[in-house]
Design an enzyme around this catalytic site. Structure first.
Site, PDB file in Angstrom:
ATOM      1  N   ASN A   1      -0.134  -0.886 -30.337  1.00 57.02           N
ATOM      2  CA  ASN A   1      -0.131  -1.301 -28.941  1.00 57.02           C
ATOM      3  C   ASN A   1       1.265  -1.861 -28.681  1.00 57.02           C
ATOM      4  O   ASN A   1       1.556  -3.001 -29.039  1.00 57.02           O
ATOM      5  CB  ASN A   1      -1.216  -2.361 -28.729  1.00 57.02           C
ATOM      6  CG  ASN A   1      -1.326  -2.794 -27.289  1.00 57.02           C
ATOM      7  OD1 ASN A   1      -0.493  -2.421 -26.445  1.00 57.02           O
ATOM      8  ND2 ASN A   1      -2.345  -3.585 -26.995  1.00 57.02           N
TER       9      ASN A   1
ATOM     10  N   ARG B   1      -2.150   2.912 -27.851  1.00 59.25           N
ATOM     11  CA  ARG B   1      -2.599   2.516 -26.526  1.00 59.25           C
ATOM     12  C   ARG B   1      -1.519   2.932 -25.529  1.00 59.25           C
ATOM     13  O   ARG B   1      -0.357   2.534 -25.657  1.00 59.25           O
ATOM     14  CB  ARG B   1      -2.782   1.018 -26.469  1.00 59.25           C
ATOM     15  CG  ARG B   1      -3.243   0.592 -25.112  1.00 59.25           C
ATOM     16  CD  ARG B   1      -3.350  -0.889 -25.011  1.00 59.25           C
ATOM     17  NE  ARG B   1      -4.089  -1.225 -23.819  1.00 59.25           N
ATOM     18  CZ  ARG B   1      -4.572  -2.418 -23.586  1.00 59.25           C
ATOM     19  NH1 ARG B   1      -4.412  -3.371 -24.462  1.00 59.25           N
ATOM     20  NH2 ARG B   1      -5.211  -2.658 -22.486  1.00 59.25           N
TER      21      ARG B   1
ATOM     22  N   HIS C   1      -7.722  -1.250 -18.034  1.00 60.44           N
ATOM     23  CA  HIS C   1      -8.591  -1.904 -19.038  1.00 60.44           C
ATOM     24  C   HIS C   1      -9.712  -0.970 -19.493  1.00 60.44           C
ATOM     25  O   HIS C   1     -10.768  -1.410 -19.950  1.00 60.44           O
ATOM     26  CB  HIS C   1      -9.226  -3.206 -18.488  1.00 60.44           C
ATOM     27  CG  HIS C   1      -8.260  -4.348 -18.378  1.00 60.44           C
ATOM     28  ND1 HIS C   1      -8.323  -5.277 -17.372  1.00 60.44           N
ATOM     29  CD2 HIS C   1      -7.216  -4.723 -19.167  1.00 60.44           C
ATOM     30  CE1 HIS C   1      -7.358  -6.164 -17.527  1.00 60.44           C
ATOM     31  NE2 HIS C   1      -6.661  -5.848 -18.616  1.00 60.44           N
TER      32      HIS C   1
ATOM     33  N   ARG D   1      -0.146 -12.393 -12.118  1.00 52.17           N
ATOM     34  CA  ARG D   1      -0.189 -11.342 -11.080  1.00 52.17           C
ATOM     35  C   ARG D   1      -1.024 -11.808  -9.900  1.00 52.17           C
ATOM     36  O   ARG D   1      -2.029 -12.499 -10.072  1.00 52.17           O
ATOM     37  CB  ARG D   1      -0.803 -10.055 -11.647  1.00 52.17           C
ATOM     38  CG  ARG D   1       0.119  -9.321 -12.582  1.00 52.17           C
ATOM     39  CD  ARG D   1      -0.561  -8.123 -13.227  1.00 52.17           C
ATOM     40  NE  ARG D   1      -0.571  -8.270 -14.667  1.00 52.17           N
ATOM     41  CZ  ARG D   1      -1.333  -7.564 -15.500  1.00 52.17           C
ATOM     42  NH1 ARG D   1      -2.155  -6.649 -15.027  1.00 52.17           N
ATOM     43  NH2 ARG D   1      -1.268  -7.769 -16.796  1.00 52.17           N
TER      44      ARG D   1
ATOM     45  N   GLU E   1     -10.447  -3.320 -28.244  1.00 54.45           N
ATOM     46  CA  GLU E   1      -9.760  -2.104 -27.805  1.00 54.45           C
ATOM     47  C   GLU E   1      -9.175  -1.340 -28.993  1.00 54.45           C
ATOM     48  O   GLU E   1      -9.125  -0.117 -28.987  1.00 54.45           O
ATOM     49  CB  GLU E   1      -8.649  -2.481 -26.812  1.00 54.45           C
ATOM     50  CG  GLU E   1      -9.203  -2.967 -25.488  1.00 54.45           C
ATOM     51  CD  GLU E   1      -8.319  -3.981 -24.793  1.00 54.45           C
ATOM     52  OE1 GLU E   1      -8.117  -5.091 -25.361  1.00 54.45           O
ATOM     53  OE2 GLU E   1      -7.838  -3.692 -23.696  1.00 54.45           O
TER      54      GLU E   1
END
Ligand code: ADP
Length: 399
Positions: free
Chosen positions: A9, A93, A181, A241, A379
């Site tokens: 990742n 990823r 996601h 964010r 993940e």
């Protein structure tokens, strides 16, 4: 022969990695770690799943190891870790798979150049996700690589859930709601049948609340709606964010406040959300522990938007059987879970406060019409599983 899969990742300044070993039908983590500070004096650490440090290394301050140097170091380290196992592939990823990639894909030069074409859609993440793929293709072209996308899981959503009300040619140009996601939601959907068959077959809203935060409506384990859209800035307020904004705000900032695209980007990605509202922290732990009014306001706004998005996703599903909390805040912040559940009492949610405070798996009462679960996301394991499946289907098996 037993086989091993590396999961990577890669972000702008760090690469997280894990090594999974095939053991019968299961994939077991063997090593996890990261290299961070890729351009400012890197630090590498590799650990066993129980946290024991297996290897460490630091480079001098200011030294630019870069993504290429980091990947070379990692592959060397991981190969040295393997005794009886053979490295059979790398799973990556990758944030954006555009409209085209509805599934993970084995990457060759041609696929890589298609994935590079999505850089404008995710300029802050995609180039970094692709850097190790390019390097490994150059250095070890015989080693299979699989790209797993954060967007793919949402491609089965109804058209209306993926559209903006913009002229049709803009949709054809790729301006649509992608949702992100996806690997986290897919992992949750994959474990739900063993945890709650009614939720797995029915209507579930998953709250992935981390630094990046979003929510996803699952109908029989498939994504039907999500709060993130064209980019990972839509939806909930996050650590830094803004979440959804009236687009008129952006126009105003550009027209009246002299901000250009880069300045707006910095504002909505790095200076807003919990950090912007509180004025001092993006970290939920810090905000929950603070007495400051602005910290309380940031948490209140986060919860208010969750409450409204939950109503919207339940409307898209036409009802609700279960709620799942996951990621850093979802897994570790009982105070947030409690308030989300109390706000959702009108949907038939009844929280078991003791179970929630103790951090149990199921945190709703037996009488609750809606089951509420806390499920740690994974993940990396999802990427390892995808990588194994793609390699088996393209190479006739690696058992
Ligand atoms: P990322 O999106 O970077 O993967 P994580 O899923 O690790 O993020 O979540 C990070 C967030 O989780 C931070 O806001 C952090 O404060 C929050 N968090 C972690 N542990 C706790 C805790 N015990 N209580 C409240 N918030 C927590």
């Amino acid at each position: 022969m037993p086989n091993a899969i590396v999961v990577l990742n890669a972000g702008s300044s760090s690469i997280k990695f894990s090594l999974y070993l095939h053991r019968g039908e299961t994939l077991e983590p063997d090593v996890v770690g990261h290299i961070e500070g890729l351009y400012t004096g890197a630090r590498f650490v590799s650990k066993a799943p129980d946290g024991t440090v297996k290897a460490e290394k630091s480079w001098p301050a200011g030294f630019e190891l870069g993504h290429d140097g980091a990947l070379d170091h990692l592959v060397g380290h991981l190969r040295s870790e393997l005794v009886d196992d053979r490295l059979v592939g790398i799973g990556h990823r990758v944030v954006h798979g555009g409209q085209a990639y509805t599934q993970p894909v084995r990457v060759d030069k041609e696929v890589l150049s298609q994935l590079e074409a999505f850089i404008p859609l995710a300029p802050l993440h995609q180039p970094h996700n692709l850097a190790p793929i390019r390097r490994a293709l150059e250095r070890a072209p015989e080693l299979p690589q699989v790209a797993c996308f954060d967007t793919s899981f949402h491609r089965g959503q109804p058209d209306v859930a993926q559209m903006f009300a913009l002229p049709a040619e803009l949709r054809e140009a790729g301006i649509m709601r992608y949702g992100f996601h996806g690997l986290s939601y897919e992992y949750i959907a994959s474990v739900l049948p063993d945890i709650d068959s009614k939720a797995a077959e029915g209507r579930t809203v998953v709250l992935h609340l981390g630094n990046g935060a979003s929510m996803c409506a699952l109908q029989a384990g498939r994504s039907v709606a999500s709060t993130m859209g064209f980019t990972a800035v839509e939806g909930l307020p996050m650590g830094t964010r803004s979440g959804s904004l009236d687009p008129g705000v952006i126009l105003y900032l550009m027209d009246q406040c002299g901000m250009d695209a880069r300045a707006v980007e910095k504002l909505i990605y790095s200076q807003s959300g919990l950090l912007g509202v509180s004025g001092f922290s993006s970290d939920m732990r810090v905000l929950l522990a603070s007495e400051k009014l602005q910290a309380k306001l940031a948490v209140d706004l986060f919860l208010y938007r969750i409450r409204r998005e939950l109503g919207s996703l339940v409307a898209a599903l036409g009802g609700l059987d279960a709620i799942v909390f996951t990621a850093g805040i979802g897994e570790n912040a009982p105070a947030i879970r409690s308030r989300v559940c109390r706000d959702a009492a009108w949907l038939g949610v009844e929280i078991d406060e003791a179970a929630n405070a103790e951090g149990r798996h199921r945190i709703s009462t037996d009488a609750s019409r809606v089951a509420v679960w806390v499920i740690p996301t994974n993940e990396e394991l999802m990427i390892a599983r995808h990588t194994r499946r793609v390699l088996e289907s393209t190479e006739g098996g690696h058992k």
